[in-house]
Scaffold this motif. Structure first.
Motif, PDB file in Angstrom:
ATOM      1  N   TYR A  74       0.855  -1.180   0.000  1.00 31.77           N
ATOM      2  CA  TYR A  74       0.000   0.000   0.000  1.00 31.77           C
ATOM      3  C   TYR A  74       0.889   1.227   0.000  1.00 31.77           C
ATOM      4  O   TYR A  74       1.717   1.406   0.894  1.00 31.77           O
ATOM      5  N   LEU A  75       0.719   2.053  -1.037  1.00 30.07           N
ATOM      6  CA  LEU A  75       1.458   3.312  -1.080  1.00 30.07           C
ATOM      7  C   LEU A  75       0.588   4.382  -0.456  1.00 30.07           C
ATOM      8  O   LEU A  75      -0.519   4.639  -0.915  1.00 30.07           O
ATOM      9  N   SER A  76       1.092   4.981   0.605  1.00 33.38           N
ATOM     10  CA  SER A  76       0.262   5.954   1.282  1.00 33.38           C
ATOM     11  C   SER A  76       0.449   7.351   0.706  1.00 33.38           C
ATOM     12  O   SER A  76      -0.514   8.074   0.495  1.00 33.38           O
ATOM     13  N   ASN A  77       1.694   7.752   0.442  1.00 33.14           N
ATOM     14  CA  ASN A  77       1.921   9.160   0.173  1.00 33.14           C
ATOM     15  C   ASN A  77       3.249   9.327  -0.530  1.00 33.14           C
ATOM     16  O   ASN A  77       4.192   8.600  -0.249  1.00 33.14           O
TER      17      ASN A  77
ATOM     18  N   HIS B 289       2.755   1.461   3.482  1.00 28.58           N
ATOM     19  CA  HIS B 289       2.171   0.656   4.550  1.00 28.58           C
ATOM     20  C   HIS B 289       2.091  -0.784   4.089  1.00 28.58           C
ATOM     21  O   HIS B 289       2.045  -1.057   2.886  1.00 28.58           O
TER      22      HIS B 289
ATOM     23  N   TRP C  10       2.695   0.612  -7.875  1.00 26.27           N
ATOM     24  CA  TRP C  10       1.482   1.043  -7.192  1.00 26.27           C
ATOM     25  C   TRP C  10       0.801   2.072  -8.072  1.00 26.27           C
ATOM     26  O   TRP C  10       1.349   3.134  -8.322  1.00 26.27           O
TER      27      TRP C  10
ATOM     28  N   GLY D 150      -1.483   3.933  -7.325  1.00 23.89           N
ATOM     29  CA  GLY D 150      -1.799   5.126  -6.551  1.00 23.89           C
ATOM     30  C   GLY D 150      -0.723   6.188  -6.603  1.00 23.89           C
ATOM     31  O   GLY D 150      -0.899   7.277  -6.077  1.00 23.89           O
TER      32      GLY D 150
END
Lengths: 194, 399, 176
Positions: free
Chosen positions: C54-57, C79, C107, C109
């Motif tokens: 999970y790529l948060s930012n 994450h 990712w 995202g």
């Protein structure tokens, strides 16, 4: 006009008869002729009637940009009902609206869009600048925000607040209604319809 | 003429470009989508954002920390205490200070009330777009009660700025606590009312089931968060995974969905309304007595009574008001669970009283590409439903 | 895995590929060079113990005021949904040629944050599918989040700068 002459005759004969009390005569005249004279004929200017119709049916265009839009939605809801002031329907299309409530901060990218929507509204049209950001740039004095929406469109009423409560926006609409009524029938109202 | 499996006549492809412009009643803010359409089907959706860019991140580099807090209110303007809390937690992590228990509980109450208010706006506007106007009026009735609570405790309906560095700005009164208790008693019947209108409504089911589906792997890869991620079956709630501000003291469930369609997102958010109400009820029951902000006078203002007797308190008050908090050099990121997903501030400090970089991790910003991928292949009427179900707020997308 | 364990594992696995690592206020942070970021990111995503899916930012920072080399920095926050741990990757970029390869193939995202880096800082993201202005208008010049870009505070019209107000009033559209 004949009715008024009759009322004046009655008054003159009644007053000349010192036997009768002036107050009684006036009351009698009021009772006999008031309905006939005062209720059936209203004299006014065409402009004022048009102004009265316009102010009681201001249809806002949905131009909610930011946080002030939420308070505008709250004004349209059941607690502070804007429908009782005539702003019943929020028209989505600017071509069917006559009031633009600019609620929220206008960024540099949005300013041309704002001008286009304003141009698309048919005349006569009014603009309420709602909130501090629309009136003067608010707390954002930087490169990204237009410092006051009146640099882009002519504004009629400014409503300060961050965000202004729904009661403040309603007061702004009432003030706009007063403004329309004051201008009604004058040259200024004629200038609005180019 | 042949008929496809979607019930459409076979014909030559004829592409049309439709602009769902920045001014639109259903785009939930100034959001522009350019749709390439094949009849009524959407081939591709290209989003354009930036119409609400406010330059908050750059302005925050010129303001002291306490002046940035009201600006964070205006980012995700539907739940301002959430943004305040994310900012304050990050700066407190840099300051390496902890907050008293009563302040933690008060922060949780304000955040959960804001979550309820935000979900009510979501339900109202989402249902209004799909056609149910009654829900719009009903939801706002309860939201007005929450805004009354906000006004009672902080003076402002929406942008409370109640959560500050070191705690909260002022203590709660017994009258306010009783008002919150009354609201908590009153609310579940209203959630039942909304569910009676929508959950088993055949029109609602037709408009929302199996539309805008996002699978579990896709949702993780496209960086969705919050109710959208949980509706796709991922059990990820930062209040449980990374407890902050005392959330480990509360017992609540994390609702998850199965299919990842619009209906699941609706069910997840309505269940979250109930869970938030439960958290507020527990917080009121267990609210500890004590100070409402940290004792350290270098971070929070001293008590007004001590200003008359203590010289140090006066000096600290003067320095805090004129210069502000000086944060040690460093950088950190603290994510919290906002109503839309993972909200966090990445703050870089250079040791002075002005931050060097403030970056908001906005859940709506990260959700937009995934949302436009969801729109491919559905009808134009579903586009409105999808935008409503993701619950974007342009204030935090454009910052 | 705790932050110390994560950092130890990455140091033993990758060794010279990362510049340095630390545990900062409880978070695990690694410093990587711009040319290695894609390999490190792939390793972090695919390793079964680390499993950062999970790529948060993705953030950018400008350290002009501190006058350090390199001037810019790109910060990734990852994450892991299954293992419930996080990591921060800091990549330094030079002032003359701030280029960094994209991670949007790992990712999806990452598409929008990298585009925002191009818009607000002027970084060149190699391999990005659609590198154009995202938040500022299309024809805007300059990169607002750099420290040498001015904030542009405008004078507020008070009674002490009446002349400014007169000019401003003349330039506004005529109210009807």
């Amino acid at each position: 006009m004949g009715l008024i002459d009759q009322a004046v005759d009655l008054l003159e004969t009644g007053v000349s008869n010192v036997k009768e009390n002036v107050k009684d005569v006036l009351d009698q005249a009021d009772y006999d002729y008031s309905g006939a004279i005062y209720d059936s004929i209203l004299t006014t200017k065409v402009g004022k009637v048009i102004g009265w119709a316009q102010k009681n049916a201001l249809w806002p265009a949905t131009f909610g940009l930011a946080c002030c839009a939420i308070e505008m939605m709250a004004m349209a809801n059941s607690r502070w009902d804007a429908a009782r002031f005539g702003a019943e329907v929020f028209r989505a299309s600017p071509r069917q609206a006559d009031l633009m409530i600019v609620s929220g901060r206008v960024s540099q990218k949005m300013a041309p869009v704002l001008k286009t929507i304003f141009d698309q509204m048919p005349e006569p049209k009014w603009v309420i600048s709602m909130g501090a950001c629309a009136s003067c740039g608010g707390i954002f004095n930087n490169y990204a925000i237009v410092q006051g929406v009146d640099r882009v469109v002519p504004v009629d009423v400014y409503v300060p607040g961050c965000p202004p409560g729904p009661e403040a926006l309603l007061y702004g609409i009432i003030k706009l209604q007063e403004k329309i009524m004051n201008e009604a029938g004058t040259k200024q109202a004629a200038k609005r319809v180019a | 003429m042949t008929v496809t499996d979607q019930g459409l006549l076979e014909r030559e492809k004829d592409s049309m470009t439709l602009n769902m412009g920045p001014q639109h009643p259903s785009t939930h803010g100034v959001f522009r989508v350019v749709l390439e359409m094949d009849g009524e089907l959407v081939d591709s959706a290209e989003p354009h954002i930036g119409f609400l860019h406010t330059g908050i991140e750059k302005t925050a580099e010129a303001k002291r920390y306490v002046h940035v807090i009201p600006m964070t209110d205006r980012l995700d303007y539907l739940s301002p205490p959430g943004n305040n809390l994310a900012f304050c937690l990050t700066v407190e992590k840099l300051l390496q200070t902890d907050v008293p228990e009563r302040a933690k509980f008060l922060r949780v109450i304000m955040c959960e009330l804001a979550r309820m208010a935000s979900h009510l706006v979501w339900l109202a506007t989402h249902a209004l777009d799909i056609g149910a106007m009654t829900v719009f009026l009903y939801c706002w009735r309860e939201r007005e009660m929450i805004l009354d609570l906000n006004e009672e405790i902080s003076g402002v309906r929406m942008m409370t700025s109640y959560i500050r560095l070191g705690g909260v700005v002022k203590d709660s009164t017994p009258g306010w606590l009783q008002s919150v208790r009354n609201f908590v008693e009153y609310f579940p019947a209203k959630i039942d009312e909304y569910e009676r209108l929508l959950t088993r409504n055949p029109i609602w089911l037709d408009r929302t089931q199996n539309i805008g589906v996002m699978s579990r792997e896709e949702a993780i890869n496209w960086s969705m968060s919050g109710p959208v991620l949980r509706a796709s079956g991922v059990n990820w709630d930062l209040r449980k995974q990374r407890p902050y501000s005392g959330y480990e003291n509360f017992e609540f469930e994390v609702p998850t969905g199965k299919n990842g369609d619009i209906y699941d997102r609706y069910l997840v958010r309505v269940a979250e309304l109930r869970q938030s109400r439960e958290i507020v009820r527990q917080a009121l029951k267990n609210l500890p007595a004590g100070p409402y902000k940290v004792d350290d006078n270098k971070i929070s203002l001293p008590n007004r009574k001590t200003l008359k007797s203590s010289m140090e308190a006066l000096i600290h008050h003067f320095k805090l008001v004129s210069e502000g908090v000086s944060v040690p050099k460093g950088e950190t990121y603290v994510p919290i669970e906002g109503p839309r997903g993972e909200v966090g501030f990445y703050i870089v400090s250079d040791g002075s009283n002005v931050p060097s970089r403030v970056k908001l991790r906005a859940p709506s910003f990260m959700a937009i590409p995934g949302m436009c991928k969801m729109m491919e292949g559905c009808f134009i009427a579903d586009v409105v439903g999808i935008i409503g179900s993701i619950d974007i707020v342009m204030g935090e997308v454009d910052r | 895995m705790t932050s110390e364990e994560i950092v130890e594992k990455i140091k033993t696995d990758q060794g010279k590929a990362i510049n340095s690592s630390e545990v900062n206020l409880g978070d695990s942070v690694i410093f990587v060079g711009a040319e290695r970021i894609h390999d490190i990111a792939e390793y972090l995503k695919n390793d079964p113990d680390l499993d950062f899916d999970y790529l948060s930012n993705i953030t950018g920072t400008d350290y002009l005021n501190e006058e350090r080399e390199p001037r810019f920095e790109v910060v990734y926050e990852l994450h892991s949904i299954e293992k419930n741990h996080s990591i921060r990757i800091r990549v330094g970029l030079d002032e003359e040629d701030p280029t960094i390869p994209t991670v949007s193939d790992l990712w999806k995202g990452a598409l929008y944050p990298e585009r925002e880096l191009f818009d607000m800082f002027g970084f060149n993201i190699k391999g990005h599918s659609n590198l154009s202005r995202l938040i500022m208008p299309e024809e805007w010049e300059g990169n607002p989040l750099r420290k040498d870009y001015p904030l542009t505070i405008e004078d507020v019209t008070f009674s002490h700068n009446r002349e400014f107000k007169q000019d401003l009033v003349k330039s506004k559209p005529r109210t009807r």
